[in-house]
Design an enzyme around this catalytic site. Structure first.
Site, PDB file in Angstrom:
ATOM      1  N   ASN A 214       2.556  -5.676   6.873  1.00 58.22           N
ATOM      2  CA  ASN A 214       1.542  -6.329   7.702  1.00 58.22           C
ATOM      3  C   ASN A 214       1.517  -7.827   7.383  1.00 58.22           C
ATOM      4  O   ASN A 214       2.269  -8.300   6.538  1.00 58.22           O
ATOM      5  CB  ASN A 214       0.164  -5.678   7.492  1.00 58.22           C
ATOM      6  N   LYS A 297      20.843   3.935   4.706  1.00 57.58           N
ATOM      7  CA  LYS A 297      20.476   3.108   5.858  1.00 57.58           C
ATOM      8  C   LYS A 297      20.720   3.912   7.145  1.00 57.58           C
ATOM      9  O   LYS A 297      21.785   4.518   7.304  1.00 57.58           O
ATOM     10  CB  LYS A 297      21.332   1.838   5.857  1.00 57.58           C
ATOM     11  N   PRO A 316      -3.012   7.177  -0.081  1.00 61.95           N
ATOM     12  CA  PRO A 316      -4.293   7.297  -0.791  1.00 61.95           C
ATOM     13  C   PRO A 316      -5.176   6.087  -0.526  1.00 61.95           C
ATOM     14  O   PRO A 316      -4.661   4.972  -0.365  1.00 61.95           O
ATOM     15  CB  PRO A 316      -3.885   7.358  -2.269  1.00 61.95           C
ATOM     16  N   ASP A 317      -6.473   6.307  -0.459  1.00 59.66           N
ATOM     17  CA  ASP A 317      -7.412   5.181  -0.350  1.00 59.66           C
ATOM     18  C   ASP A 317      -7.703   4.718  -1.783  1.00 59.66           C
ATOM     19  O   ASP A 317      -8.476   5.356  -2.516  1.00 59.66           O
ATOM     20  CB  ASP A 317      -8.696   5.621   0.362  1.00 59.66           C
ATOM     21  N   LYS A 348     -18.578   0.396   6.329  1.00 58.13           N
ATOM     22  CA  LYS A 348     -17.416   0.568   5.446  1.00 58.13           C
ATOM     23  C   LYS A 348     -17.840   0.534   3.982  1.00 58.13           C
ATOM     24  O   LYS A 348     -17.342   1.302   3.165  1.00 58.13           O
ATOM     25  CB  LYS A 348     -16.368  -0.507   5.747  1.00 58.13           C
TER      26      LYS A 348
END
Ligand code: CTP
Length: 408
Positions: A214, A297, A316-317, A348
């Protein structure tokens, strides 16, 4: 009231420059101190003027430079009192073996040494000399005496020297000296607190050369690691793949995937001899990893026109799992939201079971040097931190976190 400026903002620093090749570095130092908001008054020894002219410092600082104790510009002939009156620090950089010897003995044969003897403020020295001069028992004795007298020694470092030799005695780089002074002037609101921080993105492998990641730059997490270390915390930083330099004083562990980050976090907490006080989860952790990564690959020819089919598994959190530990530290979470910032932040925070959550409008802030934050806590309070550099926000957050920890 949270300070919104550099720890050096408004500080009055007398910069003493002694004779040595490193005197030229004092120019960069003077400039950097001023960039941080300090005012700089330069005082040179006569020997220093053989390496660099007073005019250079005068031009850089906009202040007259003093060398002579009997300078006619000081009407009362009390330069040694006037120049350091109200100073927050005398910093001598470079500090030669000669000035260290004089200061250790309390001698005051010139203006700079007299200023040091007559001072009311702290004194810091950045030694710079040939490695044999530094290693000499007399210099070592003087360094030990100066530290005993409460003088702050910044360095020396090791490396290549102007004389062509390599070893201890090199002056710290100006940015390292400025970093040390920023730490020095930062309130120690997290003194001794064991602090674990996650930062950066994670990278979920698809095959040995491809993966899913990200846009997190790691800047906020690294800025927080630096701010915590400056505030006296013992910082362990677990970082996803970013190329940022490790903040001074932080112990860094590099990981790639969310699973590795999770394992590293729990390993650090499990293996620590003492309980961690604080966990700050800044990392943008991937919620899903690829369940079927290829060991080899993936060749274009091996997939049809739609490409390879990937299966995902939930990661996992990390934050929630740390908050559930029986030995859980004080947990602070981050949240990047694209809408309804306050409502999502409160929800949250409660869902993760943590006392403090820092929210921002994520997609726009990734990679930027500044941000704007909303901090929500378990009393339902909200605190808005106005747009500022991530470095500054990190300092403000440290103060808020320290206050919240104190009331727990
Ligand atoms: N976090 C974590 N482990 C995860 C996901 C998130 O430790 N697997 C932490 C982040 O470091 C951050 C906080 O949880 O401190 C919130 O992250 P975010 O991605 O906003 O939360 P999610 O629970 O994934 O919620 P959402 O559905 O909004 O993505």
């Amino acid at each position: 009231m949270i300070s919104v400026t550099s720890p050096l903002q408004g500080k009055r620093i007398v910069l003493g420059v002694t004779g040595g090749v490193a005197a030229f570095k004092a120019c960069f130092l003077a400039r950097e101190l001023q960039r941080q908001g300090a005012t700089v008054q330069v005082v040179m020894t006569e020997a220093a003027t053989h390496f660099i002219g007073p005019a250079s410092f005068q031009a850089l600082t906009g202040q007259p430079v003093y060398v002579d104790q009997w300078d006619a510009r000081v009407p009362n002939n009390m330069a040694h009192i006037d120049l350091s009156r109200g100073a927050d620090l005398i910093l001598i950089a470079p500090a030669s073996a000669d000035i260290m010897a004089k200061l250790a003995q309390g001698l005051a044969p010139d203006l700079l040494t007299t200023l040091c003897l007559a001072r009311e403020c702290p004194l810091a020295l950045a030694p710079a000399m040939n490695r044999q001069m530094w290693a000499h028992p007399a210099t070592q004795r003087n360094a030990a005496q100066l530290q005993k007298d409460g003088v702050l020694l910044l360095g020396p470092g090791d490396g290549e020297q102007a004389c062509g030799e390599t070893g201890d005695g090199r002056m710290w780089e100006p940015e390292d000296i400025v970093e040390a002074l920023q730490s020095y002037f930062t309130p120690k609101s997290l003194a001794g607190k064991r602090t674990l921080i996650t930062a950066g993105p994670t990278f979920e492998p698809i095959d040995p050369v491809r993966g899913i990641t990200n846009h997190s730059s790691g800047k906020m997490g690294f800025a927080l690691a630096q701010a915590c270390a400056r505030a006296g915390a013992k910082v362990t930083l677990i970082a996803g793949p970013v190329s940022l330099p490790t903040p001074a004083g932080a112990l860094r562990i590099d990981v790639m995937s969310a699973q590795q980050m999770n394992d590293a976090v729990h390993a650090v907490l499990d293996e620590s001899s003492a309980r961690f006080d604080l966990f700050i989860a800044v990392a943008a952790v991937a919620d899903w990893g690829v369940a079927n990564p290829s060991i080899e690959k993936i060749k274009k020819s091996s997939a049809d026109d739609n490409g390879p089919s990937l299966q995902f598994k939930q990661n996992p959190d990390i934050l929630a799992s740390v908050a559930k530990r029986s030995d859980h530290p004080f947990c602070v979470g981050f949240a990047a939201e694209s809408e309804s910032l306050a409502a999502n932040a409160h929800a949250k925070r409660a869902r993760k079971g943590i006392p403090l959550l820092v929210a921002n409008y994520g997609p726009q802030t990734f990679g930027r040097d500044d941000n704007e934050l909303l901090v929500v806590d378990d009393l339902g309070q909200e605190k808005h931190l106005a747009r500022a550099s991530k470095t500054l926000l990190a300092r403000q957050l440290v103060e808020l976190i320290a206050q919240a920890m104190n009331r727990c």
